[in-house]
Design an enzyme around this catalytic site. Structure first.
Site, PDB file in Angstrom:
ATOM      1  N   HIS F 133     -11.105  11.692  -7.045  1.00  0.00           N
ATOM      2  CA  HIS F 133     -11.370  10.419  -6.388  1.00  0.00           C
ATOM      3  C   HIS F 133     -12.761   9.895  -6.783  1.00  0.00           C
ATOM      4  O   HIS F 133     -12.944   8.706  -7.025  1.00  0.00           O
ATOM      5  CB  HIS F 133     -11.265  10.607  -4.878  1.00  0.00           C
ATOM      6  CG  HIS F 133     -11.478   9.353  -4.129  1.00  0.00           C
ATOM      7  ND1 HIS F 133     -10.725   8.229  -4.341  1.00  0.00           N
ATOM      8  CD2 HIS F 133     -12.376   9.018  -3.166  1.00  0.00           C
ATOM      9  CE1 HIS F 133     -11.140   7.255  -3.536  1.00  0.00           C
ATOM     10  NE2 HIS F 133     -12.134   7.721  -2.829  1.00  0.00           N
ATOM     11  N   ASP F 172      -9.504  -2.175  -4.499  1.00  0.00           N
ATOM     12  CA  ASP F 172     -10.475  -1.801  -3.468  1.00  0.00           C
ATOM     13  C   ASP F 172     -11.829  -1.719  -4.174  1.00  0.00           C
ATOM     14  O   ASP F 172     -11.906  -1.371  -5.350  1.00  0.00           O
ATOM     15  CB  ASP F 172     -10.065  -0.397  -2.961  1.00  0.00           C
ATOM     16  CG  ASP F 172     -10.901   0.105  -1.827  1.00  0.00           C
ATOM     17  OD1 ASP F 172     -12.088   0.414  -2.071  1.00  0.00           O
ATOM     18  OD2 ASP F 172     -10.396   0.209  -0.703  1.00  0.00           O
ATOM     19  N   LYS F 195     -12.000  -5.799   0.686  1.00  0.00           N
ATOM     20  CA  LYS F 195     -11.542  -5.788   2.064  1.00  0.00           C
ATOM     21  C   LYS F 195     -12.767  -6.044   2.940  1.00  0.00           C
ATOM     22  O   LYS F 195     -13.800  -5.392   2.785  1.00  0.00           O
ATOM     23  CB  LYS F 195     -10.964  -4.411   2.394  1.00  0.00           C
ATOM     24  CG  LYS F 195     -10.000  -4.366   3.546  1.00  0.00           C
ATOM     25  CD  LYS F 195      -9.508  -2.930   3.753  1.00  0.00           C
ATOM     26  CE  LYS F 195      -8.606  -2.470   2.601  1.00  0.00           C
ATOM     27  NZ  LYS F 195      -8.196  -1.060   2.728  1.00  0.00           N
ATOM     28  N   ASP F 222      -5.698   2.634  -9.719  1.00  0.00           N
ATOM     29  CA  ASP F 222      -6.424   3.476  -8.766  1.00  0.00           C
ATOM     30  C   ASP F 222      -6.223   4.947  -9.131  1.00  0.00           C
ATOM     31  O   ASP F 222      -5.449   5.260 -10.026  1.00  0.00           O
ATOM     32  CB  ASP F 222      -5.905   3.207  -7.349  1.00  0.00           C
ATOM     33  CG  ASP F 222      -7.026   3.305  -6.315  1.00  0.00           C
ATOM     34  OD1 ASP F 222      -8.053   3.944  -6.606  1.00  0.00           O
ATOM     35  OD2 ASP F 222      -6.869   2.736  -5.235  1.00  0.00           O
TER      36      ASP F 222
END
Lengths: 316, 316, 316, 316, 316, 316
Positions: F133, F172, F195, F222
């Site tokens: 991540h 994102d 967001k 992503d």
């Protein structure tokens, strides 16, 4: 632990010449790596050759700038470890913080131990050192240590010189054991210079020569010559005690600033004999300074370590 | 880390008298514990007082039988740790393995470091030591070390004695630095005895006295007197060099077997001055042996450690 | 763990002014210590106040010369640990190696993790950091970390300024999350500048502005301004996209060499807002450079850490 | 990790005969080493053969004097580690402190774990053990453990003996699981002797035989026979319960002092069967004591460990 | 180490009722925390109360789902550690992996040790356990362990019951020592049930009753009742051997699936007595199952640990 | 370190299909092992092949049930370590706790670091990961890490698809850097979805599209698609901004519950492209879901690690 292909020698910026000479001795190529500073003054290292499962040696004496070179070495070790090196040996021909080796006053560090722990934390499996200030510093390392000594090389140099009647002189109480070993090797008697502070004022010192130096050539022997002031004072007091002439000999020649100039200017200091564990800048070279090359000793040790042969046998 | 209630002093079998004297100094009771061997020769320790979150000190010099006393200490530490002691300090007034502090020949251990690691592994948070063979041994410990020195106590003893013209003599090259410190403290010159092996046969040794001892009282100074043979040879050679009389002085008096008897039989050895870091058996006592008590020094250090006061201030 | 008496603040040579200001905030005296280099370039530290069982904080951002300041900090920690400090917190308001935080090419180090391990090895119990380059660097530390952020202070500065219509601009893809947080705090939209390499030649780059900046004041927001070249390029491209004027804002202002001069010379760069986590030399000061003091934030965190109060509550 | 050349077997003073027999099994020479005590009672070890990158096994059961032999083993491991051994396996055929394996009363140590940690700290990579007092002790080691068992060897001995109707008897509740395994191997039923303290006086004990032993030969089975008092009491109570005759069998025969004499004097104790994990002094030998050699088992395990073959397959 | 304010008790999802009862005993509030799973099945923990320098206890038996509860506990410890808790005690009233405590076949893990190491790694300073499967498992922990026992509580329950002539029966060889201790406490004789595999087919077993149970009430005693199959077989064989009636008693009642139903359906199994170290779901409750509350024991231990009082004194 | 015989691949229950495919790539057999749960819910592992001194790889992504699979992996590692494996590499193609990588609120754990430490504690020597991540998570590991990336594989898939005018969209802010790298690889511009929480109520969010997507195919990129809700919202907002059609692409497809169903039901979401680092259950398969196999990438990395070849060279 490591695949075939021989030892891989890397060097940081501290003393690339020495690494090159070691590679010449070993008849191998120097490992390729980049090391530089970003403009925020952060050191960066990138190893360019594949080192997976290889037997890696990183040659980096802790010379000027000391902290910088230590950090570069630690970062180098980290890079090699994360690159899956099979075994990492830090080859540190001059380990300067060995001089901070005890708490002889309250609330001081034992930096010699701290650096040893940092090297272990960074990921070195082994360390090769040359002529520590105190042999006990070996015990500061958790990793396995091979301490090499240039004493036989230096003794041979003087034996070949054949100076006639000589005396080995410890320039300082703390060097007396080392000087005794040298004296035994060159079959000479021993004298010792003692520094003593006088009265309440710690700043005034007097030097005593313990032992007989009259009419002899004196070889001042130590692990390192730093600014040379100890050697200079010693030469002076030895002259006063009738010494015929003085030689200064040590494994490590630091010689910051104009130290070389000052040392070579001392009239009765005939010669300064050191090795190249620390780089000697061009501008410091002088006919009175003799440099005994250390690469054959360190190179041979690396060869033996890599091949599993006795290193101790080098010295017996 | 620890609740109130003062330090708790425990002792193993190595030197209970010393622990008792430390408690007297601190005006506290000795902690209650059982320690014995099962008939399979396994050491067992049981601490009888609750030590949860208390400041625990375990007093155990590494005296005869050395390995046994070390193991007992380690087991004691383990018992204290598992009993939830708040802090554990190993008080080791004599740390014998400090003498094995370097690899000066191939394939030997550095036992001084090993034992330091074992003490850390067992769970000691701190160590208190007295007059190590080499101060560098401090750096063998990962745990925090307070090294105390009996040198001022011993120097005071001789200063009060007022012997007239004296010279401090290092009985061995390795003791020269320590002797210099003592010489400075008693305002005396320094001489050094050098042992030299002759020819190819390592077994034949000769002693040289470096420095002038003629017509003076010589104080031989060292960290420990073991069998005393070094002191006996030194006394002999000092006599030959015209010394008026000899005193032997050291922090630790081991004196195994008939060592005390042999030492006290040397005619020109006027007095042997030691401390009680090592127990002196009844049978070894002799009018020529003076024992300076160490308990006030160690006790005061414990008090300061417990209360967070400077220990270094004790020596300045 | 530590006795009463309040926190003890020490500083190395990296940023003594900041430590002084923290002490002013805490209304305590700066702890006394010596730190200097021997002439062999070895760093030496001596703590002058008794620190036994005290709560010690060592303030040292990793500023120029970076490796030297890191080593000095590690040696300082070692000195404090061996002096029996009760708890040691390394306060590192700028942690520069956080930028080397991953292996994004073969055989490079992760120096951000290495330094974290070295700090742990030296003996720090805790670390206080301010605005890391990536928050994940917290996880590099084995020791407990409190990361503080100057973001609210910097946002407040701009909210008070009341610039009218603004847009927050991430000067780089890597800063987009941080800029988003700042944008949310100042209730402004977000734009992002993307650097893209063109064709096969990696050296040619183009900048894209993603988002709308036309007719607005742009606040470029980042964790640090190093040479300022990113900010300068960004200001230029923002002008091209119709921005009314540009502000550059970051926690850490490194500004090596003539960076301050170059930055302040950019016409549409109205103001550079930084904190004093890194010392700003006198010569770099300029009316366009605003320095928000960090000492109240760091000082308050130290107070809360010492007294066991929530640090997180500072930011909620 | 290690170069070719086969395993190198070393031994301390604890049980050199066993090491010699293992070398005979492996058809290799015992590694050369010196180990002795200085006159200050400090153990010294010097390994004489080069062990760089070799696969080293140090054979040392923890027999009388236990603490001394443990320390010698730890020092031996340290010497091998510092001499750059490739892998070090401590072969401890009898691990006596396994008996101190839990805190069953307040403030006692768990020495079985402590010693395991010390062995790890000294630098052993692996451990070979034989029939631990409780198999859980394997889990005390951080290093990899191979636990061997002499149970099949001992069972074979009795199966060949063909005694007729037998019952295996656990001399103690704690030995019931082990005795059950032995009983299953020799196809015999199991009985158990329970020791129970009577009334308030803990010193008075009574023995109960749980299970049927009447008219059968009873084989008392345990991991070790120490003083033999448990076996002697068991033999007596078994006689009272009508056992035809009793055999005592265990892997480890400690037999301190006159234990062998007392055991062999028990009329209905027909034979004592042990292995030589612990040396049996000449004076203790007796026709009723049978010693099953353990060297083939340990030797075969060493061979398999060195060659990377399954050790578990030895027991299936 | 920790400031005043009393112990802080936290609980994960494994057994919140028990934590609540412990808080009732201690007259304190349960610490506030959130713990849940994200929709990617990752556990998240957030501690809501400030825990800086406080004495934190996390109550979490390793019950169904076992791995999940262990991971939640480890994550909880990590959160507390990073939140600067002064001391962290993992209170694990049921430690299920204690059953995997040795390598009794090749290439299996020692999970009891592994979990102990994981707890240490996560950052727990201490562990509180209740009735381990084998007491040796204490030695698996590097952290300090307090093992509590419910044996006196359970013995008291039966002593009050006053059943007349009873015999304590170990349902398995491995439980014989524990049953002996229980038998001594209730002044009853001991019998043991031995499971023996028959012939070559390992799956066929036979049970032997060693000892006399005829005409007596039998109390089967063990550390845990899992599926209850051992207890059910034992009850059956005890009936065949003339036991008047059977009670099953253990500290931990796991009772997965329909185990409670099957156990309570055994006609001659009069009662099952357990504690609530493991939660007993509502649906498993039955008049024949008696639950002795463990909270007073654990709560009292926590109080004593926090206040530095002896925990061992609870059991003497 | 390890003997010849090639790498040995083992798998737990998390994703055996992947391990099988890796073995197919490597043309070797899957190592034999048993892994199951006892009825007390404790995981048990038994390795059936001899692994002494072999190069062992354990393939286990941390998929549902996450904690359970992590524990199984740790237990597997422990079994391999105690079975004397020469080197153990944990191959974790999906490392889910990487998402908990910082303290962004008070008193939360950094589970990504915790699990890294647990893997080290269990005994893994190396780790292989795929598309973390955040790349910084590499630095959480003390063990050596090789992070692989599927980005080139995924980019190739879209390059071959030849969609015409495309834009890469970060769904994102946190994915903007990764999307930029993907955009560069497929030669497309970048847009970013931000967001933003509105007003005081944190629950109401608004999405902003930063950058131009009109009339283009948008590839949402992503590291992982979890429930897909981010992708679904993104697809909706992209439609509102005039995107021609949307592709969702990520390395890891978690898709818990009915996530796959919901995602594939979104009209303008043309295709979902993932790899099989996480197993995709039969019931979740759908024509709109494309799975790019990861086994050749992981298999090739294993081959290179085993043979000491560069892994980084795979990506250059």
């Amino acid at each position: 632990m490591f695949l075939n292909g021989g030892p891989m020698i890397f060097t940081g910026k501290a003393h690339p010449d020495l690494a090159t000479r070691i590679c010449e001795y070993l008849e191998c190529n120097l490992g390729r790596a980049e090391f530089f500073k970003f403009n925020n003054d952060n050191t960066f290292v990138k190893i360019l050759d594949n080192v997976r499962q290889r037997d890696v040696f990183i040659v980096q004496p802790t010379t000027f700038p000391v902290n910088d070179n230590i950090m570069e070495m630690l970062i180098f070790i980290d890079a090699a470890r994360r690159a899956s090196a099979g075994r990492i040996t830090a080859v540190i021909p001059y380990y300067s913080y060995a001089r901070t080796d005890k708490k002889d006053q309250p609330r001081v560090p034992i930096t010699g131990r701290l650096i040893a722990d940092l090297i272990h934390t960074a990921g070195a499996d082994r360390v090769v050192l040359v002529d520590l200030h105190a042999a006990q510093v070996q015990g500061f390392f958790s990793t396995v240590v091979d301490e090499l000594t240039a004493l036989p090389l230096l003794a041979d140099y003087f034996l070949k010189k054949n100076l006639g009647e000589i005396v080995v002189v410890a320039p300082d109480i703390g060097s007396s054991r080392r000087s005794r070993d040298f004296a035994a090797r060159v079959n000479a008697p021993l004298a010792i210079i003692e520094k003593r502070r006088l009265g309440n004022n710690d700043r005034v010192e007097t030097l005593n020569v313990i032992g007989n130096v009259e009419g002899k050539y004196a070889i001042l022997f130590d692990d390192e010559i730093n600014t040379g002031s100890t050697m200079i004072s010693a030469a002076k007091i030895l002259a006063e005690h009738g010494s015929k002439g003085v030689y200064a000999c040590a494994t490590h020649g630091i010689l910051p600033g104009d130290a070389a100039q000052k040392l070579t200017a001392v009239p009765n200091l005939n010669e300064i004999v050191i090795t190249d564990t620390v780089p000697l800048e061009e501008r410091k070279r002088h006919p009175k300074i003799t440099v005994v090359p250390i690469a054959p000793l360190v190179g041979e040790a690396i060869r033996r370590i890599h091949e599993g042969q006795s290193v101790g046998a080098l010295f017996t």
